[in-house]
Design an enzyme around this catalytic site. Structure first.
Site: not given
Ligand SMILES: *Cc1c(COP(=O)(O)O)cnc(C)c1O
Length: 379
Positions: A46, A170, A195, A98
């Site tokens: 961890r 982000d 993604k 998001y």
């Molecule tokens: C998918 C997404 C998230 C969340 O991420 P997860 O891996 O699904 O927890 C946060 N910000 C954006 C812009 C996203 O597309």
């Protein structure tokens, strides 16, 4: 090292112990200690794991930070960053962040007294005016989800810096290959690596990077204390995915540019949102702060078209949550990715029930187009 080389050799390149060209999957939870108080630098997975550490060094190199952190999902990364704040603090978020980011603030962190407010992060003076004394950070996505609203990141970060608060970006939609928020003045970058960074729709993961040693120390503490870490196998998958980021992104973007142009001139498409289109409102800022317009497109079908039928008719393009994988995915933000935002708020920020979001894959662009064109015709 230049960027395309860094993608393949950045972070920790290979395995020093054996010469293996790939960092092995250290599938272990703990490490032998030679004697009391004498360890190899690894104690418990961890706290730290060599495969995860290689990924963390890699994303830090790519974002131009000083330290990276890997988490079990994008939301775990965002939640760890939000855990840096305390009760009574407030975070300003872009109007179309998001849905999960909105939800964790509204339903989880609010319970602990960490507040939030929606702000026009794309308007520097409105942003400045929204910074009340309790506001400790702004959290921005650019382009934002799903209307691809572009925020001038350098302008937003400079407002934040002047007011003594942090800028969190982000960078999921762009990746460090297309945009580097830390170089534009951000303090922390977060990713849903699920993604584009992973890129193959086979791993859920999150990353965070900072270039401030004190923030890094606190994030390391939170990562270990709260514990939402990424496992060794998933860390390996991400390192593997990141090696091809440049070639994948180049193809994603080329396909998106072509599809956006075709959608924009289609008589049965009423509106297209794509930062790569010359007449898109944020186009100039986008091309100043990022390499290009990315590979996410949103659009609405003309009046009288049935979007349900559109989704039903698609064959190649898959109706699914998520984005950024090699395969083209399409979604209906109002009922899927943004369903956790109340309808009233949703409509106010422009996420109508007719909105369609397309994550352009790397298939043959003419195959993608004939599927979409056929579905539009039948809708
Ligand atoms: C998918 C997404 C998230 C969340 O991420 P997860 O891996 O699904 O927890 C946060 N910000 C954006 C812009 C996203 O597309």
């Amino acid at each position: 090292m230049k960027e395309q080389t860094l993608l393949i050799h950045g972070g920790i390149d290979g395995d020093a112990a054996t010469g293996a060209v790939n960092v092995p999957i250290y599938q272990t939870s703990t490490y032998r200690q030679r004697a009391l108080g004498e360890n190899t630098g690894w104690e418990y997975s961890r706290t730290g794991n060599p495969t995860r550490a290689a990924l963390e060094a890699l994303i830090s190199d790519l974002e131009g930070g000083t330290r990276g952190f890997a988490f079990a999902s994008g939301m775990a990364a965002i939640s760890a960053v939000l855990s840096l704040f305390k009760s009574g603090d407030r975070i300003l978020i872009s109007k179309n962040v998001y849905g999960g980011t909105f939800r964790v603030l509204d339903k989880v962190f609010k319970q602990f007294g960490l507040g939030y407010a929606l702000a026009d992060t794309d308007d520097a003076s409105a942003l400045d005016a929204a910074i009340a004394p309790d506001v400790k950070a702004i959290l921005v996505e650019s382009p934002a989800n799903p209307l691809l609203t572009v925020t001038d990141l350098a302008a937003a970060a400079s407002v934040a810096k002047r007011r003594g608060i942090l800028t969190i970006v982000d960078n999921t939609f762009m990746t460090p290959y297309l945009q580097k928020p830390l170089a534009l003045g951000a303090d922390i970058v977060v990713h849903s690596a699920t993604k584009y960074l992973g890129g193959h729709s086979d791993v859920v993961s999150g990353l965070a990077v900072t270039n401030h040693p004190e923030i890094a120390e606190r994030l390391a503490f939170v990562q270990n204390a709260v514990g939402g870490v990424l496992g060794p196998f998933d860390s390996f998958l991400l390192i593997r995915g990141i090696k091809t980021l440049a070639v994948r992104m180049d193809r994603h973007v080329a396909n998106a540019e072509s599809l956006a142009a075709r959608l924009a001139t289609h008589p049965e498409v009423s509106r297209v949102w794509y930062p790569g289109l010359k007449d898109f409102p944020g186009h100039d800022i986008q091309f100043r702060q990022a390499k290009n317009g990315g590979a996410m497109i949103s659009f609405e079908l003309a009046d009288g078209k049935d979007h349900r039928e559109f989704f039903r008719t698609l064959r190649l393009v898959t109706l699914a949550e998520s984005l950024g994988g090699v395969e083209s995915l399409v979604c209906h933000p109002a009922s899927m990715t943004h369903a956790s935002i109340p309808k009233e708020t949703r409509e106010k920020v422009g996420i109508t029930d007719r909105l369609i979001r397309l994550s352009v894959g790397i298939e043959d662009v003419d195959d993608i187009w004939s599927d979409i064109e056929n579905a539009i015709r039948k809708a």
